[in-house]
Design a protein around this motif. Sequence first.
Motif, PDB file in Angstrom:
ATOM      1  N   MET A 108      72.500   1.539   8.819  1.00  0.00           N
ATOM      2  CA  MET A 108      70.703   2.017   8.119  1.00  0.00           C
ATOM      3  C   MET A 108      70.755   3.776   8.952  1.00  0.00           C
ATOM      4  N   ALA A 109      70.584   3.682  10.190  1.00  0.00           N
ATOM      5  CA  ALA A 109      70.363   4.668  10.825  1.00  0.00           C
ATOM      6  C   ALA A 109      70.625   5.719  10.395  1.00  0.00           C
ATOM      7  N   TYR A 110      71.560   6.107   9.526  1.00  0.00           N
ATOM      8  CA  TYR A 110      72.576   7.376   9.873  1.00  0.00           C
ATOM      9  C   TYR A 110      71.986   7.862   8.241  1.00  0.00           C
ATOM     10  N   TYR A 111      71.723   7.117   7.030  1.00  0.00           N
ATOM     11  CA  TYR A 111      70.787   7.088   5.398  1.00  0.00           C
ATOM     12  C   TYR A 111      69.509   8.026   6.066  1.00  0.00           C
ATOM     13  N   ASN A 112      68.856   7.842   7.149  1.00  0.00           N
ATOM     14  CA  ASN A 112      67.865   8.926   7.583  1.00  0.00           C
ATOM     15  C   ASN A 112      68.618  10.429   8.916  1.00  0.00           C
ATOM     16  N   VAL A 113      69.798  10.298   9.223  1.00  0.00           N
ATOM     17  CA  VAL A 113      70.392  11.712   9.447  1.00  0.00           C
ATOM     18  C   VAL A 113      70.787  12.401   8.486  1.00  0.00           C
ATOM     19  N   LEU A 114      71.181  11.829   6.428  1.00  0.00           N
ATOM     20  CA  LEU A 114      71.628  12.357   5.630  1.00  0.00           C
ATOM     21  C   LEU A 114      69.397  12.955   5.054  1.00  0.00           C
ATOM     22  N   PHE A 115      68.917  11.685   4.917  1.00  0.00           N
ATOM     23  CA  PHE A 115      67.406  12.348   4.214  1.00  0.00           C
ATOM     24  C   PHE A 115      67.276  13.597   5.772  1.00  0.00           C
ATOM     25  N   ASP A 116      67.235  13.332   7.099  1.00  0.00           N
ATOM     26  CA  ASP A 116      67.165  14.716   7.511  1.00  0.00           C
ATOM     27  C   ASP A 116      67.560  15.870   7.360  1.00  0.00           C
ATOM     28  N   ARG A 117      68.673  15.833   6.868  1.00  0.00           N
ATOM     29  CA  ARG A 117      69.363  16.778   6.457  1.00  0.00           C
ATOM     30  C   ARG A 117      69.094  17.391   5.444  1.00  0.00           C
ATOM     31  N   ALA A 118      68.832  16.664   4.171  1.00  0.00           N
ATOM     32  CA  ALA A 118      68.733  16.739   3.222  1.00  0.00           C
ATOM     33  C   ALA A 118      66.633  17.485   3.150  1.00  0.00           C
ATOM     34  N   ALA A 119      66.522  16.810   4.196  1.00  0.00           N
ATOM     35  CA  ALA A 119      64.573  18.290   4.528  1.00  0.00           C
ATOM     36  C   ALA A 119      65.077  19.317   5.230  1.00  0.00           C
ATOM     37  N   ASP A 120      65.867  19.029   5.992  1.00  0.00           N
ATOM     38  CA  ASP A 120      66.162  20.877   6.813  1.00  0.00           C
ATOM     39  C   ASP A 120      66.634  21.201   5.495  1.00  0.00           C
ATOM     40  N   GLU A 121      67.707  21.589   4.324  1.00  0.00           N
ATOM     41  CA  GLU A 121      68.287  22.058   3.174  1.00  0.00           C
ATOM     42  C   GLU A 121      67.131  21.987   2.486  1.00  0.00           C
ATOM     43  N   ILE A 122      66.266  21.538   1.979  1.00  0.00           N
ATOM     44  CA  ILE A 122      65.626  21.902   0.989  1.00  0.00           C
ATOM     45  C   ILE A 122      64.362  22.095   1.139  1.00  0.00           C
ATOM     46  N   LEU A 123      63.552  22.069   2.161  1.00  0.00           N
ATOM     47  CA  LEU A 123      62.778  22.889   2.857  1.00  0.00           C
ATOM     48  C   LEU A 123      63.377  24.032   3.749  1.00  0.00           C
ATOM     49  N   GLY A 124      64.237  24.281   4.015  1.00  0.00           N
ATOM     50  CA  GLY A 124      64.700  25.600   4.234  1.00  0.00           C
ATOM     51  C   GLY A 124      64.247  27.093   3.194  1.00  0.00           C
ATOM     52  N   HIS A 125      64.193  26.319   1.808  1.00  0.00           N
ATOM     53  CA  HIS A 125      63.872  26.800   0.848  1.00  0.00           C
ATOM     54  C   HIS A 125      62.486  27.813   0.746  1.00  0.00           C
ATOM     55  N   ALA A 126      61.795  26.772   1.230  1.00  0.00           N
ATOM     56  CA  ALA A 126      60.212  27.231   1.960  1.00  0.00           C
ATOM     57  C   ALA A 126      60.179  28.021   3.230  1.00  0.00           C
ATOM     58  N   GLY A 127      61.166  28.412   3.630  1.00  0.00           N
ATOM     59  CA  GLY A 127      61.512  28.912   5.043  1.00  0.00           C
ATOM     60  C   GLY A 127      61.227  28.121   5.995  1.00  0.00           C
ATOM     61  N   LEU A 128      60.820  27.527   6.051  1.00  0.00           N
ATOM     62  CA  LEU A 128      61.098  25.839   7.264  1.00  0.00           C
ATOM     63  C   LEU A 128      62.348  25.775   8.000  1.00  0.00           C
ATOM     64  N   GLY A 129      63.346  26.933   7.959  1.00  0.00           N
ATOM     65  CA  GLY A 129      64.847  26.256   8.320  1.00  0.00           C
ATOM     66  C   GLY A 129      64.793  26.550   9.684  1.00  0.00           C
ATOM     67  N   PRO A 130      65.690  26.891  10.559  1.00  0.00           N
ATOM     68  CA  PRO A 130      66.320  26.527  11.385  1.00  0.00           C
ATOM     69  C   PRO A 130      65.931  28.171  12.029  1.00  0.00           C
ATOM     70  N   ASP A 131      66.101  28.867  11.460  1.00  0.00           N
ATOM     71  CA  ASP A 131      65.139  30.754  12.215  1.00  0.00           C
ATOM     72  C   ASP A 131      63.994  30.389  12.502  1.00  0.00           C
ATOM     73  N   TYR A 132      62.463  29.196  11.747  1.00  0.00           N
ATOM     74  CA  TYR A 132      61.302  28.987  11.797  1.00  0.00           C
ATOM     75  C   TYR A 132      60.738  29.245  13.399  1.00  0.00           C
ATOM     76  N   ILE A 133      61.338  28.131  14.408  1.00  0.00           N
ATOM     77  CA  ILE A 133      60.541  28.311  15.506  1.00  0.00           C
ATOM     78  C   ILE A 133      60.853  29.597  16.059  1.00  0.00           C
ATOM     79  N   ALA A 134      61.943  29.518  16.392  1.00  0.00           N
ATOM     80  CA  ALA A 134      63.005  31.214  16.526  1.00  0.00           C
ATOM     81  C   ALA A 134      61.487  32.517  16.503  1.00  0.00           C
ATOM     82  N   THR A 135      61.636  32.860  15.183  1.00  0.00           N
ATOM     83  CA  THR A 135      60.565  33.553  14.762  1.00  0.00           C
ATOM     84  C   THR A 135      59.528  33.462  14.243  1.00  0.00           C
ATOM     85  N   ARG A 136      58.676  32.411  13.971  1.00  0.00           N
ATOM     86  CA  ARG A 136      57.528  32.011  14.442  1.00  0.00           C
ATOM     87  C   ARG A 136      56.681  30.905  15.458  1.00  0.00           C
ATOM     88  N   ASN A 137      57.738  30.282  16.503  1.00  0.00           N
ATOM     89  CA  ASN A 137      56.772  29.315  16.771  1.00  0.00           C
ATOM     90  C   ASN A 137      56.233  28.533  16.419  1.00  0.00           C
TER      91      ASN A 137
END
Length: 164
Positions: free
Chosen positions: A30-59
């Motif tokens: 059950m815990a890994y369903y959340n991992v899959l949903f979290d990875r999906a959020a990272d992928e999809i919301l990355g299209h809005a600029g909320l990817g891994p570099d968002y913290i580095a470039t904008r804090n």
Amino acid sequence: MTEPHAAIPLVTGVMAIEPAWIDYNGHLNMAYYNVLFDRAADEILGHAGLGPDYIATRNLSFMTAEIHVCYVREVFLADPVTVTMRFLDLDAKRLHVFAELRHATEGWLSATSEQMYLHVDMAARRTAPFPEDVMATLTAMKAQDDGKPWPERAGRKIGIVRKG
């Protein structure tokens, strides 16, 4: 970042289930369903600029405030999956989404996840408004779902239904 008025895919690429995620029942823990949903959020919301570099470039970042998962059908190690995300609501600091985990080749529903994200200023560790460019893209992404019926499992609460 994608042009705000372009159609943005709200579905992930195919994801694989990792062997360490299988529990003693022989299916995805059950815990890994959340991992899959979290990875999906990272992928999809990355299209809005909320990817891994968002913290580095904008804090700035986004964090999960609440999540509700419904487990519908088991998935196993060999099952390829995808996640489709719908934007249910959006305001200056929050994004309310509904995601479905589906078998990638057969299409059946395995689980749903309703989530509330908060936009956060990492220096202050407090909620903050989305920047204009990010908000424009999120608004365009949400517009793709406007007018669709509310998902059946969205807005549910947990409880035992008593008859009589």
